[in-house]
Design an enzyme around this catalytic site. Structure first.
Site, mmCIF file in Angstrom:
data_model
loop_
_atom_site.group_PDB
_atom_site.id
_atom_site.type_symbol
_atom_site.label_atom_id
_atom_site.label_comp_id
_atom_site.label_asym_id
_atom_site.label_seq_id
_atom_site.Cartn_x
_atom_site.Cartn_y
_atom_site.Cartn_z
ATOM 1 N N GLY A 122 -50.424 -18.233 13.188
ATOM 2 C CA GLY A 122 -49.001 -18.418 13.416
ATOM 3 C C GLY A 122 -48.197 -17.197 13.788
ATOM 4 C CB CYS A 145 -48.411 -33.332 43.963
ATOM 5 S SG CYS A 145 -49.391 -32.676 45.294
HETATM 6 N N1 LLP Z 1 -55.175 -22.500 12.720
HETATM 7 C C1 LLP Z 1 -54.872 -23.768 13.037
HETATM 8 C C2 LLP Z 1 -55.310 -24.864 12.162
HETATM 9 C C3 LLP Z 1 -54.151 -24.031 14.221
HETATM 10 O O1 LLP Z 1 -53.851 -25.287 14.542
HETATM 11 C C4 LLP Z 1 -53.759 -22.956 15.061
HETATM 12 C C5 LLP Z 1 -53.029 -23.206 16.295
HETATM 13 C C6 LLP Z 1 -54.112 -21.650 14.680
HETATM 14 C C7 LLP Z 1 -54.807 -21.465 13.495
HETATM 15 C C8 LLP Z 1 -53.764 -20.454 15.498
HETATM 16 O O2 LLP Z 1 -52.388 -20.254 15.558
HETATM 17 P P1 LLP Z 1 -51.783 -18.947 16.259
HETATM 18 O O3 LLP Z 1 -52.168 -17.774 15.435
HETATM 19 O O4 LLP Z 1 -52.312 -18.887 17.633
HETATM 20 O O5 LLP Z 1 -50.327 -19.193 16.252
HETATM 21 N N2 LLP Z 1 -50.753 -24.160 22.832
HETATM 22 C C9 LLP Z 1 -49.631 -23.620 22.083
HETATM 23 C C10 LLP Z 1 -50.042 -23.154 20.707
HETATM 24 C C11 LLP Z 1 -50.710 -24.245 19.898
HETATM 25 C C12 LLP Z 1 -51.171 -23.761 18.543
HETATM 26 C C13 LLP Z 1 -52.059 -24.769 17.911
HETATM 27 N N3 LLP Z 1 -52.632 -24.366 16.670
HETATM 28 C C14 LLP Z 1 -48.993 -22.523 22.902
HETATM 29 O O6 LLP Z 1 -49.429 -22.272 24.010
HETATM 30 O O7 LLP Z 1 -48.013 -21.919 22.475
#
Ligand code: LLP
Length: 433
Positions: free
Chosen positions: A246, A361
């Site tokens: 996060g 498109c």
């Molecule tokens: N752990 C779990 C269970 C998750 O669902 C996620 C991300 C992470 C860890 C890693 O989170 P991070 O450290 O990257 O914030 N596609 C979106 C982001 C989707 C995140 C989904 N889950 C974007 O491009 O902003």
């Protein structure tokens, strides 16, 4: 604007480490994703350094969430640096193993896992399943029992805290599909710990992505701490606590410049955890896990593209580039902002406000809006901070082959994924008899 670390202008040309992006485009074509090896390792070290010295307290592990960027070269780099991995599918598990990751350092997240995936993960000796519902626990219990093995599990608790981020990537609110409701947690642990073939070892949460402030993460931690106490009072021992990912990154948009400082955040977590363990558990150790994705890879990468045609207009000026929403979906899906910088700092073209759009498109096929740039046709530009959720979210829409990927290491350039060829895209299709 300031560029991310390891990106710079040298004599007016954009460089990643010691290589000009122009030379990369020349050799590999466009669109191409480029990553800095040093930026990847620096980001990993921020976590690893802070986590060092936790051994006496139960240890700690970075489990890189590979959904952010799952290129084998990057996984291998992190595996060699000592990382564990957070996966959400059997395919991601295969990637980790192919890249040399150890299965016992892998945690399997996700709100729905097939029995085939459960079996596959049990067979290789996965570190932990993060379970999100009682039904899922029941299914895993069946699978493990039928194989005669024990599945290590953690329950993903939805702590109901507001991560204050984009609604599509906030996952810790009551109304989200993720995790077990906070109010049901104790009952769920009671039930799951009685199931055959499972061994309850942990507790986890993940409240959202691109968080700019660690307040909600620490609130979630406090809620998990209370739960662990309640569980231990009932005789359910919790060996690890996993706070998910996060941590947000600076996209250079002004809004995200004051994002979370990784080492401050981790030290705040340790501080709370240590005070809690000393006060209520005679210092008994508990292992800590983190699942960062974006903060390890986001600012290490850029997407290189060339302008195909310029269409100055009455209300808007469109610069059509050879990358599109299928290559970088974040703008179309989340209204995400990526800095767009030219490969050549100076240009004889006049400065105009451009909409950077792809050839797909769809009106939603845009990469950047209202950017003041001096552009000519054929110019090379880079979308920055594209190392996370760029290539992994790419598709073949419009039968567009996915981009090549390249890692720069000092003055060396390594192709780490070949550009797809159109023929590969329909190789598995069949004509009717
Ligand atoms: N752990 C779990 C269970 C998750 O669902 C996620 C991300 C992470 C860890 C890693 O989170 P991070 O450290 O990257 O914030 N596609 C979106 C982001 C989707 C995140 C989904 N889950 C974007 O491009 O902003």
């Amino acid at each position: 604007m300031s560029l991310p670390p390891h990106f710079s202008y040298r004599a007016g040309h954009l460089f990643i480490e010691d290589v000009s992006v122009a030379s990369i485009a020349e050799r590999f074509g466009t669109p191409t994703y480029v990553y800095s090896r040093s930026a990847l390792l620096d980001a990993y070290r921020l976590y690893a350094d802070a986590l060092q010295g936790r051994t006496a307290r139960g240890g700690a592990l970075v489990c890189y969430a590979i959904k952010a960027n799952s290129n084998l070269a990057i996984l291998n780099l992190f595996a060699r640096a000592g990382a564990g991995f957070d996966i959400v599918s059997g395919g991601e598990l295969e990637r980790v193993l192919a890249a040399g990751g150890s299965p016992d350092k892998v945690i399997f997240s996700g709100v729905g896992k097939t029995r085939v995936e459960m079996r596959q993960a049990l067979k290789v000796g996965i570190g932990c399943f993060n379970i999100e519902s009682r039904s899922e626990a029941g299914q895993l219990s069946d699978v493990a029992t039928s194989m005669g093995v024990t599945a290590p599990v953690s329950l993903r608790i939805n702590p109901d805290v507001d991560a204050r981020t984009h609604p599509y990537i906030a996952t810790g609110l009551k109304e989200s599909k993720f995790g077990i409701a906070y109010a049901d947690a104790i009952q769920a642990y009671d039930e799951v710990s009685r199931l055959e073939g499972l061994s309850v070892i942990g507790i986890d949460c993940h409240i959202g992505s691109q968080l700019l402030d660690d307040g909600p993460l620490l609130d979630a931690l406090d809620k998990l701490i209370d739960l662990v106490d309640a569980l231990e009072a009932r005789g359910i021992a919790i060996a690890h606590l996993d706070l998910g990912g996060g941590v947000g990154i600076d996209y250079g948009d002004g809004d995200s410049s004051a994002t979370i400082d990784v080492s401050d955040y981790l030290h705040r977590v340790f501080d709370r955890v240590d005070r809690w363990r000393d006060r209520r558990h005679d210092g008994k150790p508990i292992k800590l896990l983190f699942e960062p994705g974006r903060s390890l890879v986001g600012n290490a990468g850029a997407l290189l593209m060339r302008t195909l045609v310029l269409k100055p207009g009455i209300t808007k000026n469109f610069a059509v580039v050879d990358a599109a929403m299928n290559d970088l979906l974040r703008p179309a899906l989340y209204d995400a902002w990526h800095a767009m910088v030219p490969a050549k700092e100076a240009s004889s073209a006049s400065m105009l406000t451009w909409e950077i759009v792809g050839p797909v498109c769809e009106s939603g096929d845009w990469l950047a809006r209202a950017r003041p740039l001096a552009l000519d046709e054929g110019d090379l530009i880079a979308a920055l901070s594209a190392g996370a959720y760029g290539m992994t979210m790419a598709s073949n829409y419009n039968t567009r082959p996915r981009a090549a990927e390249v890692v720069v290491d000092g003055s060396m350039v390594h192709g780490v994924r070949d550009r797809e060829e159109s023929r590969q895209l329909f190789a598995g299709e069949h004509l009717l008899p």
